[in-house]
Design a protein around this motif. Sequence first.
Motif, PDB file in Angstrom:
ATOM      1  N   PRO A  81      -1.201  33.401  21.424  1.00  0.00           N
ATOM      2  CA  PRO A  81      -0.934  34.132  20.180  1.00  0.00           C
ATOM      3  C   PRO A  81       0.394  34.902  20.213  1.00  0.00           C
ATOM      4  N   ALA A  82       0.773  35.440  21.383  1.00  0.00           N
ATOM      5  CA  ALA A  82       2.065  36.126  21.492  1.00  0.00           C
ATOM      6  C   ALA A  82       3.204  35.151  21.225  1.00  0.00           C
ATOM      7  N   LEU A  83       3.098  33.948  21.771  1.00  0.00           N
ATOM      8  CA  LEU A  83       4.095  32.908  21.539  1.00  0.00           C
ATOM      9  C   LEU A  83       4.159  32.541  20.061  1.00  0.00           C
ATOM     10  N   LEU A  84       2.998  32.361  19.434  1.00  0.00           N
ATOM     11  CA  LEU A  84       2.958  31.995  18.016  1.00  0.00           C
ATOM     12  C   LEU A  84       3.506  33.111  17.132  1.00  0.00           C
ATOM     13  N   ASN A  85       3.214  34.364  17.472  1.00  0.00           N
ATOM     14  CA  ASN A  85       3.762  35.485  16.698  1.00  0.00           C
ATOM     15  C   ASN A  85       5.286  35.478  16.725  1.00  0.00           C
ATOM     16  N   GLU A  86       5.851  35.252  17.897  1.00  0.00           N
ATOM     17  CA  GLU A  86       7.308  35.228  18.007  1.00  0.00           C
ATOM     18  C   GLU A  86       7.900  33.994  17.335  1.00  0.00           C
ATOM     19  N   ALA A  87       7.190  32.872  17.379  1.00  0.00           N
ATOM     20  CA  ALA A  87       7.653  31.672  16.671  1.00  0.00           C
ATOM     21  C   ALA A  87       7.717  31.930  15.172  1.00  0.00           C
ATOM     22  N   VAL A  88       6.717  32.665  14.647  1.00  0.00           N
ATOM     23  CA  VAL A  88       6.704  33.013  13.222  1.00  0.00           C
ATOM     24  C   VAL A  88       7.891  33.920  12.895  1.00  0.00           C
ATOM     25  N   LEU A  89       8.192  34.866  13.777  1.00  0.00           N
ATOM     26  CA  LEU A  89       9.351  35.735  13.545  1.00  0.00           C
ATOM     27  C   LEU A  89      10.651  34.939  13.598  1.00  0.00           C
ATOM     28  N   GLN A  90      10.745  34.001  14.526  1.00  0.00           N
ATOM     29  CA  GLN A  90      11.973  33.225  14.706  1.00  0.00           C
ATOM     30  C   GLN A  90      12.175  32.192  13.601  1.00  0.00           C
ATOM     31  N   ALA A 105      -3.568  29.534   4.367  1.00  0.00           N
ATOM     32  CA  ALA A 105      -3.262  30.067   3.039  1.00  0.00           C
ATOM     33  C   ALA A 105      -2.754  31.498   3.184  1.00  0.00           C
ATOM     34  N   ASP A 106      -2.254  32.039   2.115  1.00  0.00           N
ATOM     35  CA  ASP A 106      -1.783  33.426   2.071  1.00  0.00           C
ATOM     36  C   ASP A 106      -0.583  33.630   2.996  1.00  0.00           C
ATOM     37  N   GLU A 107      -0.413  34.853   3.470  1.00  0.00           N
ATOM     38  CA  GLU A 107       0.703  35.179   4.357  1.00  0.00           C
ATOM     39  C   GLU A 107       0.434  34.619   5.747  1.00  0.00           C
ATOM     40  N   VAL A 108       1.375  33.867   6.253  1.00  0.00           N
ATOM     41  CA  VAL A 108       1.192  33.193   7.527  1.00  0.00           C
ATOM     42  C   VAL A 108       1.674  34.095   8.661  1.00  0.00           C
ATOM     43  N   THR A 109       0.781  34.346   9.625  1.00  0.00           N
ATOM     44  CA  THR A 109       1.135  35.102  10.824  1.00  0.00           C
ATOM     45  C   THR A 109       0.750  34.277  12.045  1.00  0.00           C
ATOM     46  N   GLY A 110       1.293  34.657  13.180  1.00  0.00           N
ATOM     47  CA  GLY A 110       0.941  33.963  14.409  1.00  0.00           C
ATOM     48  C   GLY A 110      -0.526  34.099  14.737  1.00  0.00           C
ATOM     49  N   LEU A 115      -5.908  31.687  15.050  1.00  0.00           N
ATOM     50  CA  LEU A 115      -7.309  31.710  14.627  1.00  0.00           C
ATOM     51  C   LEU A 115      -7.718  30.383  14.003  1.00  0.00           C
ATOM     52  N   GLU A 116      -6.878  29.833  13.136  1.00  0.00           N
ATOM     53  CA  GLU A 116      -7.185  28.537  12.511  1.00  0.00           C
ATOM     54  C   GLU A 116      -7.281  27.438  13.557  1.00  0.00           C
TER      55      GLU A 116
END
Length: 166
Positions: A81-90, A105-110, A115-116
């Motif tokens: 999840p930390a990797l995905l969060n940073e990928a979303v920021l990048q 759907a909605d606002e996409v976060t890492g 979770l999906e």
Amino acid sequence: MSVWERSSTARVLLPARPRKLAKVPFVELTDGRVQGVVSSGSDLGRVYVSSVEASSYAFSCSTNNNRPCGGARGTFCNHIPALLNEAVLQYGGERVARYLRVDVADEVTGQLIALEMSNTQPTPADSSAAATVFSRFLRHLAYLELTPTTAPLPEMQWFPPTRAVV
């Protein structure tokens, strides 16, 4: 043909949002995976190479010397999840979700992407790509050690010579 397509330089895409590089110093979307380097929360000298494959969501997480992550036992460890969060920021949430083929759907976060993917029972993958990812990370670090200059880098001069377009 646009101006940048006629030049020998690549267009640089700015990050979607500024990132702090302390936790995840390197993240990329390549080879059908979101992959990168995640710092250890307990040991300053240790990093983890984590990745998640598109579509299958197979994941891997191991230390830089190829020891498996203790938290990645049948489910995502905290590094994914930390990797995905940073990928979303990048790269932006929509791009990361589209790349991984996750319907969000909605606002996409890492966290939401993780979770999906967790709902589909992702499976552990082999960590054979870890060495390649870590090698690319070290290559990026080497560029930070260079003194600033406008002179060309020999290793980047693989572009064929072209005539000027008038």
